[in-house]
Design an enzyme around this catalytic site. Structure first.
Site, PDB file in Angstrom:
ATOM      1  N   HIS A  22       0.833  -1.207   0.000  1.00 47.42           N
ATOM      2  CA  HIS A  22       0.000   0.000   0.000  1.00 47.42           C
ATOM      3  C   HIS A  22       0.868   1.257   0.000  1.00 47.42           C
ATOM      4  CE1 HIS A  22      -2.514   3.091   2.085  1.00 47.42           C
ATOM      5  NE2 HIS A  22      -3.306   2.732   1.093  1.00 47.42           N
ATOM      6  N   ASP A  66      -4.819   3.543  -4.939  1.00 46.84           N
ATOM      7  CA  ASP A  66      -4.963   3.991  -3.559  1.00 46.84           C
ATOM      8  C   ASP A  66      -6.236   4.821  -3.393  1.00 46.84           C
ATOM      9  OD1 ASP A  66      -4.579   4.871  -0.935  1.00 46.84           O
ATOM     10  OD2 ASP A  66      -2.443   5.220  -1.223  1.00 46.84           O
ATOM     11  N   TYR A 116      10.282  13.784 -11.734  1.00 43.91           N
ATOM     12  CA  TYR A 116      11.557  13.054 -11.709  1.00 43.91           C
ATOM     13  C   TYR A 116      11.945  12.693 -10.270  1.00 43.91           C
ATOM     14  CZ  TYR A 116      12.582  14.254 -16.614  1.00 43.91           C
ATOM     15  OH  TYR A 116      12.556  14.376 -17.985  1.00 43.91           O
TER      16      TYR A 116
END
Length: 145
Positions: A22, A66, A116
Site C-alpha cells: 500500500h 490507492d 523526476y
C-alpha cells in the site's frame, strides 16, 4: 501461462506488482524518460516494444489504486512554453475510468522535475517503447479488499 491474467504482464512485472505494498508507486515511462537514471534505487523493468495504454489497462486489471488519496494517478506536466499536445492523457483517463469509479478525478499532474524526484523513490519503473511526448504516468497502489 495463467488464466485471467493479461498476456502483456510478464512474470517479472507480475512479481513486482505483487511485491508492492500500500502506497508504493510505480512509473510507466515513455521511451524518452531516463528510466535507468531515475531507477537507480528502484526496480527497472524493460517493456520495450509495448505502449503505455496497453500496459496500463493490463496493470489496472490486477492493481488497486490507492483510495486514501485524491490523485493516485499522476502525469508529468508539460513544461510551460513547450507547445506539445497530450492526447494520450485522454486515453489514460478513459482506462482509469474503466478500472476505478473516480475516473478522471483520480488523475493529477506533477511538474516535470518534481515528477523526476518522485520517480526516484518509486518502487519500480517500467521502461516502455511509448512514443507520445509527456506520456509518463505514475500509479500509487492501494489495498485489495
Amino acid at each position: 501461462m495463467l488464466k485471467g491474467i493479461p498476456q502483456i504482464l510478464s512474470p517479472e512485472l507480475l512479481k513486482v506488482l505483487c511485491e508492492m505494498g500500500h502506497s508504493d508507486r510505480i512509473v510507466l515511462s515513455d521511451g524518452n524518460f531516463p528510466a535507468e537514471t531515475m531507477g537507480k534505487n528502484s526496480i527497472v523493468i524493460r517493456c520495450d516494444g509495448h505502449n503505455i495504454p496497453d500496459l496500463l489497462d493490463a496493470i489496472l486489471t490486477v492493481f488497486p489504486l490507492d483510495t486514501y488519496i485524491d490523485k493516485p494517478v499522476n502525469l508529468m506536466e508539460v513544461v510551460p512554453g513547450d507547445h506539445v499536445e497530450t492526447p494520450i492523457w485522454d486515453t489514460y483517463k478513459e482506462i482509469v475510468k474503466k478500472h476505478d469509479s473516480r475516473g478522471a478525478e483520480a488523475v493529477g499532474n506533477i511538474e516535470r522535475f518534481a515528477f523526476y524526484e518522485e520517480a526516484k523513490t518509486a518502487y519500480a519503473i517500467i521502461a516502455t517503447g511509448e512514443k507520445a511526448l509527456y506520456g509518463n504516468i505514475m500509479l500509487q497502489k492501494g489495498v485489495v479488499v
